[in-house]
Design an enzyme around this catalytic site. Structure first.
Site, PDB file in Angstrom:
ATOM      1  N   ASP A  17      34.305  41.725  34.459  1.00  0.00           N
ATOM      2  CA  ASP A  17      35.416  41.991  35.368  1.00  0.00           C
ATOM      3  C   ASP A  17      35.040  43.246  36.149  1.00  0.00           C
ATOM      4  O   ASP A  17      34.010  43.873  35.875  1.00  0.00           O
ATOM      5  CB  ASP A  17      36.721  42.195  34.578  1.00  0.00           C
ATOM      6  CG  ASP A  17      37.959  42.114  35.462  1.00  0.00           C
ATOM      7  OD1 ASP A  17      37.865  41.580  36.577  1.00  0.00           O
ATOM      8  OD2 ASP A  17      39.017  42.596  35.047  1.00  0.00           O
ATOM      9  N   SER A  18      35.886  43.633  37.099  1.00  0.00           N
ATOM     10  CA  SER A  18      35.568  44.812  37.900  1.00  0.00           C
ATOM     11  C   SER A  18      35.866  46.109  37.149  1.00  0.00           C
ATOM     12  O   SER A  18      35.502  47.176  37.620  1.00  0.00           O
ATOM     13  CB  SER A  18      36.383  44.774  39.196  1.00  0.00           C
ATOM     14  OG  SER A  18      37.757  44.758  38.872  1.00  0.00           O
ATOM     15  N   TYR A  49      37.172  44.473  43.247  1.00  0.00           N
ATOM     16  CA  TYR A  49      36.566  43.214  43.694  1.00  0.00           C
ATOM     17  C   TYR A  49      37.461  42.501  44.714  1.00  0.00           C
ATOM     18  O   TYR A  49      36.977  41.764  45.560  1.00  0.00           O
ATOM     19  CB  TYR A  49      36.354  42.282  42.496  1.00  0.00           C
ATOM     20  CG  TYR A  49      35.044  42.466  41.746  1.00  0.00           C
ATOM     21  CD1 TYR A  49      34.193  43.542  41.980  1.00  0.00           C
ATOM     22  CD2 TYR A  49      34.665  41.527  40.787  1.00  0.00           C
ATOM     23  CE1 TYR A  49      33.003  43.671  41.272  1.00  0.00           C
ATOM     24  CE2 TYR A  49      33.473  41.653  40.084  1.00  0.00           C
ATOM     25  CZ  TYR A  49      32.646  42.722  40.326  1.00  0.00           C
ATOM     26  OH  TYR A  49      31.468  42.844  39.624  1.00  0.00           O
ATOM     27  N   GLY A  50      38.761  42.731  44.603  1.00  0.00           N
ATOM     28  CA  GLY A  50      39.709  42.020  45.472  1.00  0.00           C
ATOM     29  C   GLY A  50      39.583  42.363  46.936  1.00  0.00           C
ATOM     30  O   GLY A  50      40.141  41.686  47.792  1.00  0.00           O
ATOM     31  N   CYS A  80      37.775  37.578  35.500  1.00  0.00           N
ATOM     32  CA  CYS A  80      38.248  38.055  36.800  1.00  0.00           C
ATOM     33  C   CYS A  80      38.739  36.885  37.670  1.00  0.00           C
ATOM     34  O   CYS A  80      37.967  35.983  38.012  1.00  0.00           O
ATOM     35  CB  CYS A  80      37.079  38.766  37.478  1.00  0.00           C
ATOM     36  SG  CYS A  80      37.429  39.301  39.129  1.00  0.00           S
ATOM     37  N   ASN A  81      40.007  36.935  38.038  1.00  0.00           N
ATOM     38  CA  ASN A  81      40.584  35.893  38.910  1.00  0.00           C
ATOM     39  C   ASN A  81      39.887  35.863  40.264  1.00  0.00           C
ATOM     40  O   ASN A  81      39.720  34.808  40.865  1.00  0.00           O
ATOM     41  CB  ASN A  81      42.065  36.172  39.141  1.00  0.00           C
ATOM     42  CG  ASN A  81      42.906  35.967  37.911  1.00  0.00           C
ATOM     43  OD1 ASN A  81      43.572  34.950  37.764  1.00  0.00           O
ATOM     44  ND2 ASN A  81      42.897  36.923  36.995  1.00  0.00           N
ATOM     45  N   THR A  82      39.496  37.036  40.753  1.00  0.00           N
ATOM     46  CA  THR A  82      38.898  37.120  42.085  1.00  0.00           C
ATOM     47  C   THR A  82      37.564  36.373  42.132  1.00  0.00           C
ATOM     48  O   THR A  82      37.336  35.542  43.018  1.00  0.00           O
ATOM     49  CB  THR A  82      38.708  38.601  42.478  1.00  0.00           C
ATOM     50  OG1 THR A  82      39.964  39.263  42.392  1.00  0.00           O
ATOM     51  CG2 THR A  82      38.146  38.735  43.871  1.00  0.00           C
ATOM     52  N   CYS A 190      45.852  38.467  38.177  1.00  0.00           N
ATOM     53  CA  CYS A 190      44.761  39.452  38.214  1.00  0.00           C
ATOM     54  C   CYS A 190      44.757  40.063  36.830  1.00  0.00           C
ATOM     55  O   CYS A 190      45.824  40.418  36.306  1.00  0.00           O
ATOM     56  CB  CYS A 190      45.029  40.513  39.278  1.00  0.00           C
ATOM     57  SG  CYS A 190      43.912  41.933  39.161  1.00  0.00           S
ATOM     58  N   THR A 191      43.577  40.185  36.247  1.00  0.00           N
ATOM     59  CA  THR A 191      43.506  40.628  34.848  1.00  0.00           C
ATOM     60  C   THR A 191      44.067  42.027  34.632  1.00  0.00           C
ATOM     61  O   THR A 191      44.419  42.388  33.515  1.00  0.00           O
ATOM     62  CB  THR A 191      42.050  40.622  34.369  1.00  0.00           C
ATOM     63  OG1 THR A 191      41.268  41.358  35.310  1.00  0.00           O
ATOM     64  CG2 THR A 191      41.546  39.211  34.238  1.00  0.00           C
ATOM     65  N   HIS A 192      44.134  42.805  35.711  1.00  0.00           N
ATOM     66  CA  HIS A 192      44.683  44.157  35.561  1.00  0.00           C
ATOM     67  C   HIS A 192      46.211  44.160  35.426  1.00  0.00           C
ATOM     68  O   HIS A 192      46.786  45.109  34.900  1.00  0.00           O
ATOM     69  CB  HIS A 192      44.308  45.023  36.770  1.00  0.00           C
ATOM     70  CG  HIS A 192      42.873  45.449  36.797  1.00  0.00           C
ATOM     71  ND1 HIS A 192      41.847  44.598  37.116  1.00  0.00           N
ATOM     72  CD2 HIS A 192      42.292  46.654  36.531  1.00  0.00           C
ATOM     73  CE1 HIS A 192      40.702  45.251  37.071  1.00  0.00           C
ATOM     74  NE2 HIS A 192      40.938  46.506  36.710  1.00  0.00           N
TER      75      HIS A 192
HETATM   76  N1  DGL Z   1      40.785  42.104  37.784  1.00  0.00           N
HETATM   77  C1  DGL Z   1      40.207  41.308  38.791  1.00  0.00           C
HETATM   78  C2  DGL Z   1      40.970  40.036  39.021  1.00  0.00           C
HETATM   79  O1  DGL Z   1      41.416  39.441  38.059  1.00  0.00           O
HETATM   80  C3  DGL Z   1      39.788  42.040  40.058  1.00  0.00           C
HETATM   81  C4  DGL Z   1      40.555  43.262  40.411  1.00  0.00           C
HETATM   82  C5  DGL Z   1      39.847  44.046  41.507  1.00  0.00           C
HETATM   83  O2  DGL Z   1      38.838  44.686  41.183  1.00  0.00           O
HETATM   84  O3  DGL Z   1      40.288  43.977  42.665  1.00  0.00           O
HETATM   85  O4  DGL Z   1      41.104  39.572  40.124  1.00  0.00           O
END
Ligand code: DGL
Length: 268
Positions: A17-18, A49-50, A80-82, A190-192
Protein backbone atom coordinates in the site's frame (compact mmCIF):
# COMPACT_ATOMS: atom_id res chain seq x y z
CA UNK A 1 -3.58 -15.78 -14.02
CA UNK A 2 -0.05 -17.04 -14.72
CA UNK A 3 0.86 -20.66 -13.96
CA UNK A 4 2.57 -20.60 -10.61
CA UNK A 5 5.77 -22.61 -10.18
CA UNK A 6 7.08 -24.27 -7.00
CA UNK A 7 4.84 -22.47 -4.53
CA UNK A 8 5.79 -23.12 -0.91
CA UNK A 9 2.70 -23.10 1.34
CA UNK A 10 4.63 -21.54 4.21
CA UNK A 11 6.05 -18.75 2.02
CA UNK A 12 4.85 -15.27 3.06
CA UNK A 13 1.78 -13.41 1.88
CA UNK A 14 2.91 -9.93 0.85
CA UNK A 15 0.88 -6.75 1.28
CA UNK A 16 1.52 -3.42 -0.31
CA UNK A 17 0.00 0.00 0.00
CA UNK A 18 1.15 3.62 -0.11
CA UNK A 19 1.59 3.70 3.67
CA UNK A 20 -0.08 2.39 6.80
CA UNK A 21 -3.51 1.94 5.16
CA UNK A 22 -2.92 -1.69 4.19
CA UNK A 23 -2.60 -2.53 7.88
CA UNK A 24 -6.41 -2.32 8.07
CA UNK A 25 -6.46 -5.30 5.70
CA UNK A 26 -3.48 -7.14 7.22
CA UNK A 27 -5.22 -6.90 10.59
CA UNK A 28 -8.31 -8.69 9.29
CA UNK A 29 -6.35 -11.31 7.35
CA UNK A 30 -4.07 -12.10 10.29
CA UNK A 31 -7.08 -12.58 12.59
CA UNK A 32 -8.43 -15.43 10.45
CA UNK A 33 -5.11 -16.83 9.14
CA UNK A 34 -2.89 -17.07 12.23
CA UNK A 35 -0.35 -19.48 10.68
CA UNK A 36 0.64 -17.24 7.78
CA UNK A 37 3.96 -15.44 7.39
CA UNK A 38 3.52 -11.82 6.30
CA UNK A 39 5.62 -9.26 4.49
CA UNK A 40 4.44 -5.65 4.20
CA UNK A 41 5.71 -2.86 1.97
CA UNK A 42 4.49 0.70 2.60
CA UNK A 43 5.51 3.01 -0.23
CA UNK A 44 5.53 6.08 1.99
CA UNK A 45 7.92 7.95 -0.29
CA UNK A 46 5.34 7.99 -3.10
CA UNK A 47 2.24 8.50 -0.97
CA UNK A 48 -0.46 9.58 -1.86
CA UNK A 49 -1.08 7.04 -4.63
CA UNK A 50 -4.53 8.56 -5.17
CA UNK A 51 -2.95 11.60 -6.84
CA UNK A 52 -0.56 9.64 -9.11
CA UNK A 53 -0.87 8.73 -12.81
CA UNK A 54 -1.31 5.19 -14.09
CA UNK A 55 2.28 5.24 -15.44
CA UNK A 56 3.66 6.20 -12.04
CA UNK A 57 1.63 3.49 -10.27
CA UNK A 58 2.85 0.89 -12.80
CA UNK A 59 6.46 1.90 -12.20
CA UNK A 60 6.20 1.79 -8.39
CA UNK A 61 4.34 -1.51 -8.34
CA UNK A 62 6.74 -3.18 -10.79
CA UNK A 63 9.67 -2.48 -8.45
CA UNK A 64 7.70 -3.68 -5.44
CA UNK A 65 6.42 -6.83 -7.19
CA UNK A 66 9.96 -7.74 -8.35
CA UNK A 67 11.12 -7.36 -4.75
CA UNK A 68 8.26 -9.64 -3.62
CA UNK A 69 9.28 -12.21 -6.25
CA UNK A 70 12.86 -12.08 -4.95
CA UNK A 71 11.47 -12.90 -1.48
CA UNK A 72 9.60 -15.92 -2.87
CA UNK A 73 6.15 -14.85 -1.66
CA UNK A 74 3.21 -17.10 -2.53
CA UNK A 75 0.62 -14.32 -2.83
CA UNK A 76 0.37 -10.56 -3.00
CA UNK A 77 -2.55 -8.65 -1.54
CA UNK A 78 -3.25 -5.44 -3.44
CA UNK A 79 -4.70 -3.92 -0.29
CA UNK A 80 -4.62 -0.55 -1.99
CA UNK A 81 -7.93 0.34 -3.67
CA UNK A 82 -6.15 2.82 -5.93
CA UNK A 83 -3.75 0.32 -7.51
CA UNK A 84 -6.50 -2.33 -7.70
CA UNK A 85 -8.70 0.18 -9.55
CA UNK A 86 -6.10 1.64 -11.87
CA UNK A 87 -3.48 -1.02 -12.72
CA UNK A 88 -4.77 -4.50 -11.78
CA UNK A 89 -5.75 -5.38 -15.35
CA UNK A 90 -2.24 -4.47 -16.56
CA UNK A 91 -0.32 -6.48 -13.96
CA UNK A 92 -2.53 -9.47 -13.19
CA UNK A 93 -0.67 -11.99 -15.40
CA UNK A 94 2.90 -10.72 -15.08
CA UNK A 95 4.30 -12.15 -11.86
CA UNK A 96 4.91 -15.53 -10.24
CA UNK A 97 2.52 -15.26 -7.31
CA UNK A 98 -1.22 -15.19 -6.72
CA UNK A 99 -2.55 -11.65 -6.83
CA UNK A 100 -5.55 -10.49 -4.79
CA UNK A 101 -6.97 -7.05 -5.72
CA UNK A 102 -9.35 -5.57 -3.14
CA UNK A 103 -11.88 -3.87 -5.45
CA UNK A 104 -12.45 -6.81 -7.81
CA UNK A 105 -12.50 -9.29 -4.89
CA UNK A 106 -15.28 -7.55 -2.91
CA UNK A 107 -17.50 -6.13 -5.65
CA UNK A 108 -19.78 -9.16 -5.95
CA UNK A 109 -20.44 -9.07 -2.20
CA UNK A 110 -21.22 -5.33 -2.40
CA UNK A 111 -23.46 -5.91 -5.42
CA UNK A 112 -25.48 -8.44 -3.38
CA UNK A 113 -26.21 -5.96 -0.58
CA UNK A 114 -29.85 -5.05 -0.15
CA UNK A 115 -29.36 -1.33 -0.76
CA UNK A 116 -30.66 1.13 -3.35
CA UNK A 117 -27.84 3.67 -3.13
CA UNK A 118 -24.28 2.78 -2.21
CA UNK A 119 -21.78 5.53 -1.45
CA UNK A 120 -18.07 5.02 -2.11
CA UNK A 121 -15.48 7.17 -0.35
CA UNK A 122 -12.10 6.70 -2.06
CA UNK A 123 -9.12 8.47 -3.54
CA UNK A 124 -9.34 10.66 -6.62
CA UNK A 125 -7.70 7.97 -8.81
CA UNK A 126 -10.11 5.27 -7.60
CA UNK A 127 -13.18 7.46 -8.15
CA UNK A 128 -12.02 8.71 -11.56
CA UNK A 129 -11.35 5.11 -12.70
CA UNK A 130 -15.01 4.17 -11.97
CA UNK A 131 -13.69 0.74 -10.93
CA UNK A 132 -16.22 0.22 -8.12
CA UNK A 133 -19.11 1.28 -10.36
CA UNK A 134 -17.96 -0.95 -13.24
CA UNK A 135 -17.24 -4.02 -11.08
CA UNK A 136 -20.53 -3.77 -9.16
CA UNK A 137 -22.48 -3.29 -12.42
CA UNK A 138 -21.17 -6.68 -13.63
CA UNK A 139 -23.36 -8.29 -10.93
CA UNK A 140 -26.09 -5.71 -10.26
CA UNK A 141 -27.17 -3.06 -12.73
CA UNK A 142 -29.90 -1.63 -10.48
CA UNK A 143 -27.76 -0.38 -7.62
CA UNK A 144 -26.97 3.34 -7.72
CA UNK A 145 -23.29 3.79 -6.84
CA UNK A 146 -22.19 7.29 -5.87
CA UNK A 147 -18.45 7.93 -5.66
CA UNK A 148 -16.77 10.82 -3.85
CA UNK A 149 -13.10 11.46 -3.28
CA UNK A 150 -11.70 12.98 -0.11
CA UNK A 151 -8.30 14.45 -0.96
CA UNK A 152 -7.13 15.19 2.59
CA UNK A 153 -8.07 12.06 4.45
CA UNK A 154 -4.98 9.95 3.63
CA UNK A 155 -2.74 12.71 4.99
CA UNK A 156 -4.79 12.99 8.18
CA UNK A 157 -4.18 9.28 8.79
CA UNK A 158 -0.50 9.15 7.82
CA UNK A 159 0.23 12.23 9.96
CA UNK A 160 -2.07 11.04 12.74
CA UNK A 161 -3.74 14.46 12.71
CA UNK A 162 -7.41 13.43 12.53
CA UNK A 163 -7.91 14.62 16.13
CA UNK A 164 -7.42 18.30 15.16
CA UNK A 165 -10.68 20.27 15.16
CA UNK A 166 -10.07 21.79 11.71
CA UNK A 167 -9.41 18.34 10.19
CA UNK A 168 -12.54 16.91 11.81
CA UNK A 169 -14.49 19.80 10.27
CA UNK A 170 -13.17 18.88 6.80
CA UNK A 171 -14.14 15.23 7.35
CA UNK A 172 -17.59 16.33 8.51
CA UNK A 173 -18.13 18.52 5.42
CA UNK A 174 -17.01 15.68 3.09
CA UNK A 175 -19.43 13.33 4.84
CA UNK A 176 -22.32 15.81 4.65
CA UNK A 177 -21.75 16.15 0.91
CA UNK A 178 -22.07 12.38 0.52
CA UNK A 179 -25.15 12.20 2.81
CA UNK A 180 -27.01 14.54 0.43
CA UNK A 181 -27.31 11.50 -1.89
CA UNK A 182 -29.08 9.51 0.88
CA UNK A 183 -26.83 6.44 0.65
CA UNK A 184 -28.05 3.34 2.52
CA UNK A 185 -24.43 2.31 3.09
CA UNK A 186 -21.04 3.96 2.47
CA UNK A 187 -17.97 1.91 1.54
CA UNK A 188 -14.67 3.09 2.99
CA UNK A 189 -12.98 2.42 -0.36
CA UNK A 190 -9.47 3.43 0.66
CA UNK A 191 -7.48 1.37 3.13
CA UNK A 192 -6.65 4.47 5.14
CA UNK A 193 -10.26 5.44 5.82
CA UNK A 194 -11.15 2.81 8.46
CA UNK A 195 -8.66 4.67 10.71
CA UNK A 196 -11.24 7.52 10.58
CA UNK A 197 -14.25 5.46 11.68
CA UNK A 198 -14.17 7.04 15.14
CA UNK A 199 -14.34 10.56 13.69
CA UNK A 200 -16.94 9.67 11.04
CA UNK A 201 -19.14 8.01 13.65
CA UNK A 202 -19.46 11.32 15.51
CA UNK A 203 -21.41 12.65 12.52
CA UNK A 204 -23.31 9.58 11.22
CA UNK A 205 -24.32 6.19 12.54
CA UNK A 206 -21.30 3.86 12.61
CA UNK A 207 -23.25 1.04 10.96
CA UNK A 208 -23.70 3.00 7.73
CA UNK A 209 -19.97 2.46 6.99
CA UNK A 210 -18.60 -0.67 5.36
CA UNK A 211 -14.93 -1.62 5.67
CA UNK A 212 -14.43 -3.93 2.65
CA UNK A 213 -11.39 -5.49 4.34
CA UNK A 214 -13.67 -7.85 6.28
CA UNK A 215 -15.08 -9.51 3.15
CA UNK A 216 -11.74 -9.25 1.41
CA UNK A 217 -9.99 -11.20 4.19
CA UNK A 218 -12.63 -13.96 3.99
CA UNK A 219 -12.23 -14.08 0.21
CA UNK A 220 -8.43 -14.47 0.51
CA UNK A 221 -8.79 -17.25 3.08
CA UNK A 222 -11.29 -19.21 0.94
CA UNK A 223 -9.18 -18.83 -2.18
CA UNK A 224 -5.95 -19.95 -0.49
CA UNK A 225 -7.82 -22.93 0.97
CA UNK A 226 -9.36 -23.81 -2.40
CA UNK A 227 -5.86 -23.80 -3.94
CA UNK A 228 -4.32 -25.83 -1.05
CA UNK A 229 -2.05 -22.89 -0.24
CA UNK A 230 -2.71 -22.42 3.48
CA UNK A 231 0.36 -22.25 5.71
CA UNK A 232 0.94 -24.70 8.54
CA UNK A 233 3.74 -22.71 10.18
CA UNK A 234 3.53 -22.83 14.01
CA UNK A 235 5.67 -19.73 14.57
CA UNK A 236 4.99 -17.36 11.67
CA UNK A 237 6.89 -14.08 11.27
CA UNK A 238 6.21 -10.57 9.97
CA UNK A 239 8.58 -8.28 8.09
CA UNK A 240 7.89 -4.61 7.39
CA UNK A 241 9.52 -2.35 4.78
CA UNK A 242 8.89 1.30 3.93
CA UNK A 243 10.37 3.64 1.34
CA UNK A 244 10.73 6.58 3.77
CA UNK A 245 10.37 7.54 7.43
CA UNK A 246 10.11 4.19 9.29
CA UNK A 247 9.62 6.01 12.62
CA UNK A 248 6.47 7.84 11.44
CA UNK A 249 5.09 4.60 9.98
CA UNK A 250 5.55 2.76 13.28
CA UNK A 251 4.09 5.54 15.43
CA UNK A 252 1.08 6.33 13.17
CA UNK A 253 0.31 2.60 12.83
CA UNK A 254 0.15 2.21 16.60
CA UNK A 255 -3.53 3.11 17.01
CA UNK A 256 -4.44 0.18 14.74
CA UNK A 257 -1.58 -2.31 14.58
CA UNK A 258 1.47 -3.06 16.66
CA UNK A 259 4.51 -3.07 14.37
CA UNK A 260 7.04 -4.60 16.76
CA UNK A 261 10.34 -3.78 15.02
CA UNK A 262 11.16 -0.54 13.22
CA UNK A 263 10.37 -1.19 9.49
CA UNK A 264 13.40 -1.58 7.21
CA UNK A 265 14.05 1.25 4.79
CA UNK A 266 13.96 0.04 1.18
CA UNK A 267 13.78 2.48 -1.71
CA UNK A 268 13.74 1.68 -5.42
N1 DGL B 1 -4.67 3.51 0.72
C1 DGL B 1 -4.71 3.54 -0.69
C2 DGL B 1 -6.05 3.15 -1.23
O1 DGL B 1 -6.65 2.23 -0.70
C3 DGL B 1 -4.08 4.76 -1.34
C4 DGL B 1 -4.10 6.02 -0.56
C5 DGL B 1 -3.19 7.07 -1.19
O2 DGL B 1 -1.97 6.91 -1.04
O3 DGL B 1 -3.71 7.98 -1.85
O4 DGL B 1 -6.51 3.68 -2.21
Amino acid sequence: MTTLNNIDNNAPIAFFDSGIGGLTVLNKVKAILPNENFLYYGDTLHMPYGEKTKEQLLEYSDNIFKFFESKGVKAVVMACNTTSSVIYEDVKDKYNFKLYPIVQSVSKILADLDVRTLGIFATRATIESNAYQNEIAKYNKNMKVVGQYCPNWVHFVEENSMGFAENQQIIREDLEKMLQHNPDKIVLGCTHYPFLTGVLSQFASENIFIDPAVDFANFIKSDLAANSLLSTDDSPAEEFYVSSNPELFKSSAKMFYEVKELPQLLTF
